[in-house]
Design a protein around this motif. Structure first.
Motif, PDB file in Angstrom:
ATOM      1  N   PRO A 140       5.511  -1.636 -19.235  1.00 32.07           N
ATOM      2  CA  PRO A 140       6.766  -0.868 -19.226  1.00 32.07           C
ATOM      3  C   PRO A 140       7.205  -0.419 -17.830  1.00 32.07           C
ATOM      4  CG  PRO A 140       5.354  -0.108 -21.004  1.00 32.07           C
ATOM      5  CD  PRO A 140       4.549  -1.089 -20.209  1.00 32.07           C
ATOM      6  N   LYS A 141       8.509  -0.435 -17.634  1.00 29.01           N
ATOM      7  CA  LYS A 141       9.057  -0.186 -16.296  1.00 29.01           C
ATOM      8  C   LYS A 141       9.057   1.291 -15.895  1.00 29.01           C
ATOM      9  CE  LYS A 141       9.614  -4.349 -14.840  1.00 29.01           C
ATOM     10  NZ  LYS A 141       8.524  -4.858 -15.695  1.00 29.01           N
ATOM     11  N   ASP A 142       8.745   2.178 -16.806  1.00 29.34           N
ATOM     12  CA  ASP A 142       8.675   3.583 -16.385  1.00 29.34           C
ATOM     13  C   ASP A 142       7.277   3.989 -15.915  1.00 29.34           C
ATOM     14  OD1 ASP A 142       7.613   3.481 -18.956  1.00 29.34           O
ATOM     15  OD2 ASP A 142       8.418   5.431 -19.537  1.00 29.34           O
ATOM     16  N   ILE A 143       6.394   3.009 -15.740  1.00 32.73           N
ATOM     17  CA  ILE A 143       5.086   3.314 -15.141  1.00 32.73           C
ATOM     18  C   ILE A 143       5.252   3.480 -13.634  1.00 32.73           C
ATOM     19  CG2 ILE A 143       2.817   2.321 -14.565  1.00 32.73           C
ATOM     20  CD1 ILE A 143       2.691   1.135 -17.353  1.00 32.73           C
ATOM     21  N   GLU A 144       4.583   4.500 -13.092  1.00 34.32           N
ATOM     22  CA  GLU A 144       4.522   4.704 -11.635  1.00 34.32           C
ATOM     23  C   GLU A 144       3.284   3.993 -11.141  1.00 34.32           C
ATOM     24  OE1 GLU A 144       4.002   8.568  -9.831  1.00 34.32           O
ATOM     25  OE2 GLU A 144       5.846   9.267 -10.755  1.00 34.32           O
ATOM     26  N   TRP A 145       3.470   2.962 -10.319  1.00 35.10           N
ATOM     27  CA  TRP A 145       2.307   2.206  -9.821  1.00 35.10           C
ATOM     28  C   TRP A 145       1.891   2.673  -8.436  1.00 35.10           C
ATOM     29  CZ3 TRP A 145      -0.424  -0.470 -13.138  1.00 35.10           C
ATOM     30  CH2 TRP A 145       0.202  -0.995 -14.281  1.00 35.10           C
ATOM     31  N   HIS A 146       0.629   3.038  -8.310  1.00 35.24           N
ATOM     32  CA  HIS A 146       0.095   3.450  -7.010  1.00 35.24           C
ATOM     33  C   HIS A 146      -0.854   2.372  -6.494  1.00 35.24           C
ATOM     34  CE1 HIS A 146       0.768   8.084  -7.435  1.00 35.24           C
ATOM     35  NE2 HIS A 146       1.736   7.398  -8.002  1.00 35.24           N
ATOM     36  N   MET A 147      -0.709   2.012  -5.236  1.00 31.42           N
ATOM     37  CA  MET A 147      -1.647   1.083  -4.600  1.00 31.42           C
ATOM     38  C   MET A 147      -2.733   1.936  -3.943  1.00 31.42           C
ATOM     39  SD  MET A 147      -2.549  -1.959  -3.787  1.00 31.42           S
ATOM     40  CE  MET A 147      -3.792  -2.567  -2.645  1.00 31.42           C
ATOM     41  N   ILE A 148      -3.965   1.841  -4.440  1.00 33.65           N
ATOM     42  CA  ILE A 148      -5.002   2.739  -3.937  1.00 33.65           C
ATOM     43  C   ILE A 148      -6.011   2.049  -3.032  1.00 33.65           C
ATOM     44  CG2 ILE A 148      -4.826   4.299  -5.929  1.00 33.65           C
ATOM     45  CD1 ILE A 148      -7.492   2.976  -6.912  1.00 33.65           C
ATOM     46  N   GLY A 149      -5.961   0.722  -2.969  1.00 36.36           N
ATOM     47  CA  GLY A 149      -6.996   0.017  -2.219  1.00 36.36           C
ATOM     48  C   GLY A 149      -6.572  -0.352  -0.815  1.00 36.36           C
ATOM     49  N   HIS A 150      -7.450  -1.064  -0.131  1.00 37.71           N
ATOM     50  CA  HIS A 150      -7.130  -1.541   1.212  1.00 37.71           C
ATOM     51  C   HIS A 150      -5.993  -2.554   1.110  1.00 37.71           C
ATOM     52  CE1 HIS A 150      -7.576  -2.591   5.335  1.00 37.71           C
ATOM     53  NE2 HIS A 150      -7.760  -3.858   5.034  1.00 37.71           N
ATOM     54  N   LEU A 151      -4.985  -2.393   1.950  1.00 37.79           N
ATOM     55  CA  LEU A 151      -3.797  -3.242   1.881  1.00 37.79           C
ATOM     56  C   LEU A 151      -3.629  -3.982   3.205  1.00 37.79           C
ATOM     57  CD1 LEU A 151      -1.125  -4.069   0.433  1.00 37.79           C
ATOM     58  CD2 LEU A 151      -0.130  -1.922   1.257  1.00 37.79           C
ATOM     59  N   GLN A 152      -3.432  -5.299   3.106  1.00 41.26           N
ATOM     60  CA  GLN A 152      -3.187  -6.093   4.316  1.00 41.26           C
ATOM     61  C   GLN A 152      -1.694  -6.109   4.606  1.00 41.26           C
ATOM     62  OE1 GLN A 152      -5.567  -9.376   2.483  1.00 41.26           O
ATOM     63  NE2 GLN A 152      -5.956  -9.885   4.632  1.00 41.26           N
ATOM     64  N   SER A 153      -1.349  -6.031   5.883  1.00 41.52           N
ATOM     65  CA  SER A 153       0.062  -5.959   6.291  1.00 41.52           C
ATOM     66  C   SER A 153       0.899  -7.108   5.722  1.00 41.52           C
ATOM     67  CB  SER A 153       0.176  -5.986   7.807  1.00 41.52           C
ATOM     68  OG  SER A 153      -0.546  -4.907   8.351  1.00 41.52           O
ATOM     69  N   ASN A 154       0.298  -8.307   5.673  1.00 42.89           N
ATOM     70  CA  ASN A 154       1.079  -9.461   5.213  1.00 42.89           C
ATOM     71  C   ASN A 154       1.303  -9.493   3.704  1.00 42.89           C
ATOM     72  OD1 ASN A 154      -1.509 -10.084   4.477  1.00 42.89           O
ATOM     73  ND2 ASN A 154      -1.578 -12.076   5.479  1.00 42.89           N
ATOM     74  N   LYS A 155       0.711  -8.537   2.988  1.00 38.31           N
ATOM     75  CA  LYS A 155       0.899  -8.505   1.536  1.00 38.31           C
ATOM     76  C   LYS A 155       1.823  -7.381   1.082  1.00 38.31           C
ATOM     77  CE  LYS A 155      -3.154 -11.011   0.112  1.00 38.31           C
ATOM     78  NZ  LYS A 155      -4.480 -10.931  -0.526  1.00 38.31           N
ATOM     79  N   VAL A 156       2.272  -6.564   2.019  1.00 39.80           N
ATOM     80  CA  VAL A 156       3.119  -5.424   1.663  1.00 39.80           C
ATOM     81  C   VAL A 156       4.375  -5.884   0.938  1.00 39.80           C
ATOM     82  CG1 VAL A 156       4.478  -3.497   2.580  1.00 39.80           C
ATOM     83  CG2 VAL A 156       2.269  -4.036   3.594  1.00 39.80           C
ATOM     84  N   LYS A 157       4.898  -7.031   1.359  1.00 40.01           N
ATOM     85  CA  LYS A 157       6.169  -7.508   0.792  1.00 40.01           C
ATOM     86  C   LYS A 157       6.145  -7.681  -0.729  1.00 40.01           C
ATOM     87  CE  LYS A 157       5.324 -12.398   2.048  1.00 40.01           C
ATOM     88  NZ  LYS A 157       4.307 -12.263   3.134  1.00 40.01           N
TER      89      LYS A 157
END
Ligand SMILES: *Cc1c(COP(=O)(O)O)cnc(C)c1O
Length: 229
Positions: A65-82
């Motif tokens: 469902p689109k009313d979920i708030e998604w949080h990214m909690i892990g290590h994130l690589q710059s090239n994947k932010v998009k």
């Protein structure tokens, strides 16, 4: 300690929420868990979920469902932010200036101002990501963050050492909580966005709340044990 019941996500969620009360926001960490498990928590009213892998996060965002708030909690690589920039609600693990700049750039492309937390390394383990206190002070003093018009810096995130030594965990959380207060005074006094301290997981969220957590990231106490961390 919470007794984990593999059979009842609803019941686990209820217990965790009861212990947190109104003191902090609960991010239900659903990494590695199937959509059915998330749906069960969703049906009990949970709307904030955390994932640590970009591909998994995107897949779940697309099918749930689109009313979920998604949080990214892990290590994130710059090239994947998009891949997550169009929809992510909060990125917890911003651990370099390079990543912050990448988030700002992708935020601009989709005309969003993306909320971020700066991750600070507080544990004794080498493996955990994050800025050191000095690195973070240096970045904030440079003024670079004020020029970023497509990010909101909403606070700090940290992970304590994986240990049963509660005094050590308290000490690490307290250190981050004091640093958070210091940064608020020095750099964000008139910035109402800088208000979140994301500390606490299944094993230590009550200690984190005692030390001033405003956001806890709880996975296994709700969804049961995972096969990998
Ligand atoms: C997996 C994970 C959590 C949740 O861990 P649990 O011990 O299962 O509650 C919290 N924060 C981060 C960054 C994680 O990767």
């Amino acid at each position: 300690m919470i007794k984990i019941n593999e059979m009842s996500i609803k019941e686990n969620l209820f217990q965790v929420k009861e212990q947190i009360g109104e003191r902090a926001t609960l991010v239900a960490v659903s990494k590695t868990k199937p959509n059915a498990a998330i749906s069960e928590a969703y049906q009990s009213g949970q709307r904030v979920f955390g994932e640590n892998k970009v591909q998994e996060l995107v897949g779940k965002y697309e099918s749930l469902p689109k009313d979920i708030e998604w949080h990214m909690i892990g290590h994130l690589q710059s090239n994947k932010v998009k891949y997550i920039a169009p929809f992510v609600e909060l990125i917890h693990g911003v651990d370099s200036e390079k990543l912050l700049l990448a988030i700002n750039k992708e935020g601009a492309k989709c005309n969003r101002k993306i909320k971020c937390l700066l991750q600070v390394h507080i544990a004794s383990e080498e493996s955990k990501f994050g800025f050191s206190k000095d690195e973070l002070l240096q970045m904030l003093s440079s003024g670079i963050t004020q020029s970023l018009s497509n990010v909101f810096i909403c606070g700090l995130m940290g992970m304590a050492t994986y240990t049963t030594d509660e005094a050590k965990i308290h000490k690490e959380f307290k250190y981050l909580s004091e640093f958070f207060a210091e940064l608020k005074c020095r750099f964000f006094l008139n910035d109402k966005n800088f208000k979140e301290l994301s500390i606490g997981m299944s094993g230590d969220f009550l200690m984190a709340i005692e030390e001033g957590s405003t956001m806890v990231r709880v996975g296994s106490a709700i969804f049961g044990e995972r096969n990998y961390r």
